[in-house]
Design an enzyme around this catalytic site. Structure first.
Site, PDB file in Angstrom:
ATOM      1  N   LYS A 186       0.826  -1.197   0.000  1.00  8.59           N
ATOM      2  CA  LYS A 186       0.000   0.000   0.000  1.00  8.59           C
ATOM      3  C   LYS A 186       0.870   1.261   0.000  1.00  8.59           C
ATOM      4  O   LYS A 186       2.039   1.220   0.396  1.00  8.59           O
ATOM      5  CB  LYS A 186      -0.878   0.016   1.262  1.00  8.59           C
ATOM      6  CG  LYS A 186      -1.929  -1.069   1.336  1.00  8.59           C
ATOM      7  CD  LYS A 186      -2.676  -0.974   2.662  1.00  8.59           C
ATOM      8  CE  LYS A 186      -3.749  -2.056   2.778  1.00  8.59           C
ATOM      9  NZ  LYS A 186      -4.901  -1.801   1.899  1.00  8.59           N
ATOM     10  N   ARG A 221     -10.444 -11.381   1.627  1.00  7.32           N
ATOM     11  CA  ARG A 221     -11.380 -12.331   1.021  1.00  7.32           C
ATOM     12  C   ARG A 221     -10.785 -13.738   0.955  1.00  7.32           C
ATOM     13  O   ARG A 221     -11.521 -14.717   0.929  1.00  7.32           O
ATOM     14  CB  ARG A 221     -11.809 -11.830  -0.360  1.00  7.32           C
ATOM     15  CG  ARG A 221     -10.710 -11.733  -1.394  1.00  7.32           C
ATOM     16  CD  ARG A 221     -11.066 -10.811  -2.550  1.00  7.32           C
ATOM     17  NE  ARG A 221     -11.031  -9.414  -2.138  1.00  7.32           N
ATOM     18  CZ  ARG A 221     -11.312  -8.396  -2.950  1.00  7.32           C
ATOM     19  NH1 ARG A 221     -11.660  -8.625  -4.213  1.00  7.32           N
ATOM     20  NH2 ARG A 221     -11.260  -7.149  -2.517  1.00  7.32           N
TER      21      ARG A 221
END
Length: 508
Positions: free
Chosen positions: A288, A362
């Site tokens: 990130k 996920r």
């Protein structure tokens, strides 16, 4: 915080702060007697509109009241439970700033406007006061504070923890029992939310997967429900490929925590709650940007909400069996970390192409959802996760995204959201979005093509529920850790605890 209810006269109440809630409807008529009792004129009402959360602090004339301060707080025009929660949050926050440790909420001042009923309002006021009084300062040493007294033993700054010691509700005598009942349940739910907030606010070097497991185990031991913790070897032997893959770049082993609350009487239903437990998300190899990365300590807010909800359900003795499942790890870059383009095999046997290692939540949820469906065959599966920044783009910081394959379940969650003020908005799960997560080399990709990012993430999860007909996914990326100034709280909010508890209570 301790709580009490009383019907004593205002002049007899010994407190640091008397709080009078008022609706914006008929404000002057309702507030004038209170101001008169404090020896004050109506003039301050020119500066007070009684919108939900508005506050005005006043100082009674000497000899009129035992409390040195009074506060007017607005409950808005509707006087909904959400309005009462806003009022309590604002009042408690201001009380802490004033160092008022003993506060009294005067419900008769509302002039019969406690529309949802005394018990519900009492519960909400306690929850709101705990919420507003909350401060996360446990990691501050106090050594740089000026003007603090030194302890004789160690010569260190000694500072009392900020907060409220006693919250008293003044109610009509006929409502005393209802108020006490509501305050008791509010203290349970509010304390569970506070525990969740503490977990979310801990930085990554203070909270690892093992610490999440310990928090769940400690709660289970204290409140009488079972907790089993699967560690790395057991996770690998179960072939939970999603959790194993995300953990590959970490020095800290993963955990998979199972909480099992079983009511004493026959359960009316079995509900599985699944919470994403990424203790720090660097993004992995798909790292990130540095700006805002520190907030990624909050990527386990779903796990914290599930622990809080199970704890509250156990303390309230709800007649529903609740299975809480928490896959936990951090997501770090390393020579052994998973890479974009890798193909992994999940617990379900479904293969996944890793398009982006920053779509890690996920992957660990995929294993947990299949495990929940196959091992427990629950009546419903609900997962909470700080899953996508796309959900924040769509709905902002105060609303969670809701997805479900069952209209009745979605409606029940929406109802609980209305009752608690923890807002959700339902988004579609149409088949056309499946096209965006197709893979040429595996069964599915963990990333979609551009657009509809929060929806494609939910569509990915849907493939791992083993055909279960009653599943909901709640993307809490926004409200779990709002940006500064974007909501009524900074840092971890504990979003989802009150929502889930209300849902489970209505289920029972």
């Amino acid at each position: 915080m301790k709580t009490a209810a009383t019907f004593s006269a205002l002049q007899d109440l010994d407190a640091d702060l008397l709080i009078f809630p008022f609706s914006s409807e008929g404000l002057k008529k309702a507030a004038s007697p209170v101001l008169e009792a404090a020896g004050l004129s109506d003039a301050p009402l020119d500066d007070f509109k009684a919108a939900a959360g508005d506050t005005l602090v006043l100082y009674p004339r000497p000899g009129k009241l035992r409390a040195p301060r009074v506060m007017l707080v607005g409950t808005g025009e509707a006087g909904s439970l959400d309005d009462w929660h806003r009022a309590a949050t604002a009042a408690a926050s201001r009380a802490v700033d004033l160092e008022a440790r003993r506060i009294v909420f005067d419900l008769p001042a509302a002039g019969g406007k406690a529309k949802p009923g005394i018990e519900a309002v009492a519960e909400t006021l306690v929850e709101g006061c705990l919420f507003g009084a909350y401060r996360f300062e446990r990691l501050k040493s106090g050594k740089l504070d000026k003007g603090e007294k030194k302890t004789a033993a160690k010569g260190k700054a000694k500072k009392a923890e900020k907060g409220i010691d006693l919250l008293t509700l003044r109610v009509p005598a006929s409502a005393l029992a209802a108020a006490e009942k509501g305050m008791a349940s509010g203290l349970v739910i509010g304390s569970a939310q506070e525990m969740a907030r503490n977990l979310v606010n801990l930085p990554g070097n203070h909270l690892q997967a093992e610490d999440i497991a310990r928090a769940a185990a400690a709660s289970g031991k204290q409140y009488g429900y079972g907790v089993t913790v699967l560690r790395k070897k057991e996770i690998e032997s179960l072939r939970m490929g999603g959790l194993v893959a995300v953990n590959q770049g970490s020095l800290n082993p993963p955990t998979f925590t199972v909480m099992d609350y079983v009511p004493k009487k026959k359960a009316k239903a079995t509900i599985a709650l699944v919470g994403k437990g990424v203790t720090f998300d660097s993004g992995g190899i798909s790292i990130k940007p540095s700006e805002g990365m520190g907030d990624m300590k909050s990527d386990m807010a779903g796990a914290a909400a599930v622990i809080g909800a199970v704890e509250a359900a156990a303390r309230l003795a709800l007649p529903v069996r609740i299975i809480g499942l928490i896959p936990a790890t951090d997501n770090m870059p390393d020579g052994n970390a998973q890479k974009p383009g890798d193909v992994i095999t999940t617990y379900s046997g479904i293969t996944v192409e890793v398009g982006n290692t920053d779509a890690e939540g996920r992957l660990i949820l995929a294993d947990a959802l299949t495990y929940a469906a196959q091992k427990y065959s629950p009546d419903a599966i609900i997962d909470l996760a700080t899953l996508t920044g796309a959900c924040i783009v769509a709905l902002g910081y105060q609303v969670a995204g809701l997805f479900s394959n069952d209209d009745a379940l979605a409606g029940a969650i929406e109802g609980a959201a209305r009752d608690t003020g923890e807002k959700v908005w339902r988004l579609p799960l149409w088949e056309l979005y499946d096209e965006q997560i197709k893979s040429d080399v595996a069964d599915v990709s963990n990333t979609g093509s551009r657009g509809a990012g929060t929806i494609t993430a939910a569509k990915f999860l849907e493939k791992f529920i083993d055909g279960h007909k009653k599943w909901a996914h709640i993307d809490i990326a926004g409200p779990s850790f709002p940006a500064k100034g974007a909501a009524k709280v900074n840092g971890g909010s504990g979003f989802g605890v009150r929502l889930l508890v209300e849902l489970l209570r209505k289920w029972s």
